[in-house]
Motif scaffolding. Structure first.
Motif, mmCIF file in Angstrom:
data_model
loop_
_atom_site.group_PDB
_atom_site.id
_atom_site.type_symbol
_atom_site.label_atom_id
_atom_site.label_comp_id
_atom_site.label_asym_id
_atom_site.label_seq_id
_atom_site.Cartn_x
_atom_site.Cartn_y
_atom_site.Cartn_z
ATOM 1 N N THR A 187 0.728 -1.106 -0.014
ATOM 2 C CA THR A 187 0.203 -0.053 0.163
ATOM 3 C C THR A 187 0.808 1.220 -0.105
ATOM 4 N N THR A 188 0.536 2.348 -0.897
ATOM 5 C CA THR A 188 1.228 3.624 -0.795
ATOM 6 C C THR A 188 0.796 4.466 0.279
ATOM 7 N N ALA A 189 1.583 5.594 0.561
ATOM 8 C CA ALA A 189 1.071 6.529 1.583
ATOM 9 C C ALA A 189 -0.412 7.211 1.419
ATOM 10 N N THR A 223 4.713 4.183 5.791
ATOM 11 C CA THR A 223 4.799 3.414 4.846
ATOM 12 C C THR A 223 6.431 3.289 4.176
ATOM 13 N N ALA A 271 -2.711 3.973 2.404
ATOM 14 C CA ALA A 271 -2.838 4.046 3.725
ATOM 15 C C ALA A 271 -3.642 5.076 4.072
ATOM 16 N N HIS A 303 0.639 10.735 8.771
ATOM 17 C CA HIS A 303 1.515 9.888 8.280
ATOM 18 C C HIS A 303 3.099 10.295 8.285
#
Length: 145
Positions: free
Chosen positions: A56-58, A96, A61, A129
């Motif tokens: 999963t990419t940022a 991530t 996410a 994030h």
């Protein structure tokens, strides 16, 4: 990483049995928020949970984090002690990385935990994030969930 906002107050107000029922409801909402069969929700301890989202990419996410927050808000579980929100809410921290042989799982967990504490410091009921950079880490705020 996800932490239920002011959960000690919830348990104190409603009792541990109701608190356990609340956590089960939140876990169900989290699982519902993860749309892929490879995604995993796990209780991390107390009122903390972890979402493992492989590949999963940022952005992905944070999309899941927003979806989790919205699903939990939609439950409208009363929580008068939650600083004006009035219902159960959560703070989320995402990290991530692209795996390589120099990274350890504990480093990813520590990054997600730092993002979680940044979300709490930002007023809770939101997601943050951690973006991995060569010079260090930068926290990217996300609007309230």
């Amino acid at each position: 990483m996800l932490d239920v906002d002011h959960f000690k107050g919830y348990n104190d107000m409603f009792g541990h049995q109701v608190g356990d029922t609340c956590l089960k409801s939140l876990a169900t909402a989290m699982v519902t928020s993860c749309l892929r069969s490879v995604d995993l929700i796990a209780r991390y301890g107390g009122e903390e949970f972890a979402a493992i989202l492989p590949g999963t990419t940022a952005d992905g996410a944070l999309t899941v984090a927003r979806r989790i927050g919205a699903e939990i808000a939609a439950l409208k579980l009363p929580h008068p002690g939650n600083n004006g929100v009035g219902h159960v809410s959560v703070s989320l921290g995402a990290a991530t990385v692209v795996p390589d042989r120099t990274l350890e799982v504990k480093d990813l967990i520590a990054a997600a935990d730092r993002a979680l504490y940044a979300a709490k410091a930002a007023g809770r009921n939101c997601a943050m994030h951690v973006e991995q950079l060569e010079e260090g880490q930068r926290l990217n705020p996300v609007s309230a969930v």
